[in-house]
Motif scaffolding. Sequence first.
Motif, mmCIF file in Angstrom:
data_model
loop_
_atom_site.group_PDB
_atom_site.id
_atom_site.type_symbol
_atom_site.label_atom_id
_atom_site.label_comp_id
_atom_site.label_asym_id
_atom_site.label_seq_id
_atom_site.Cartn_x
_atom_site.Cartn_y
_atom_site.Cartn_z
ATOM 1 N N LYS A 51 10.914 0.401 34.809
ATOM 2 C CA LYS A 51 9.976 -0.084 33.785
ATOM 3 C C LYS A 51 9.825 0.894 32.633
ATOM 4 O O LYS A 51 9.374 0.518 31.548
ATOM 5 N N HIS A 54 11.360 0.204 28.954
ATOM 6 C CA HIS A 54 10.705 -0.584 27.910
ATOM 7 C C HIS A 54 9.612 0.196 27.173
ATOM 8 O O HIS A 54 9.120 -0.262 26.146
ATOM 9 N N PHE A 57 9.993 0.991 23.379
ATOM 10 C CA PHE A 57 9.902 -0.193 22.512
ATOM 11 C C PHE A 57 8.461 -0.660 22.365
ATOM 12 O O PHE A 57 8.060 -1.126 21.296
ATOM 13 N N GLU A 86 20.302 -0.316 27.040
ATOM 14 C CA GLU A 86 19.175 -0.268 26.101
ATOM 15 C C GLU A 86 19.583 -0.666 24.683
ATOM 16 O O GLU A 86 18.708 -0.945 23.859
ATOM 17 N N LEU A 89 18.299 -4.067 24.031
ATOM 18 C CA LEU A 89 16.870 -4.054 23.729
ATOM 19 C C LEU A 89 16.638 -3.617 22.285
ATOM 20 O O LEU A 89 15.755 -4.142 21.593
ATOM 21 N N TRP A 93 14.834 -5.576 19.242
ATOM 22 C CA TRP A 93 13.725 -4.965 18.515
ATOM 23 C C TRP A 93 13.979 -4.996 17.007
ATOM 24 O O TRP A 93 13.077 -5.326 16.228
#
Length: 210
Positions: A51, A54, A57, A86, A89, A93
């Motif tokens: 976890k 994240h 971000f 990542e 991600l 973003w």
Amino acid sequence: MTLDIHIQGKEFQLHPLGGLFWKEKSLLLISDVHLGKVNHFRKFGAAVPRKAIHKNFVLLDMIVTDFQPFQICFLGDLFHSSLNKEWELFENWVAKTPAEIILVSGNHDIIAPEKYRQLNVEIFPELIIDNFLLTHHPEEREGLFTFCGHIHPAVKLYGFGRQKLKLPCFFKSKNQIILPAFGEFTGTYTMNPSKNDEVYAIVENAVMKV
């Protein structure tokens, strides 16, 4: 709580997450996020919770919401190493962030520039805006005031007895300010300020001059 400071007649805000906002330019400066570091550590067996991937971000969303900048400039070491999960991600973003995003490359930024350009993220070795130098490594250049990162500065505060506390900080000398590392799991380097330096420590959700 942010802290307002003036540098060469311009207005800036220091944010407790480690970003610096240039009001007149609507420009948010962030250094040393080190995206991908959690996945990099997990790949080599480090027991880092999934976890945590994240977290950076979430923090980026928070600071962008607070300032709503026109531009975001990362002052190097945006990614810790080579491509990993990542990056997806980061793509998501960038796609949802309305600000223009630019990167001043640092020593950890080894991902091919073409990957960034596909996301409309431009990369520069350094930038000069007005009389300000934006770079990754600390550097004092004649006629310019420098914004930089790389060091991950922190300061030690001592209380009564043997109490001591190490806090990330913005470290300002006469012609330069070094931003704290924005990313989680980055570590810090303790600075030893002289009487002419200014130290702005991050204490919980506030920035305080110490």
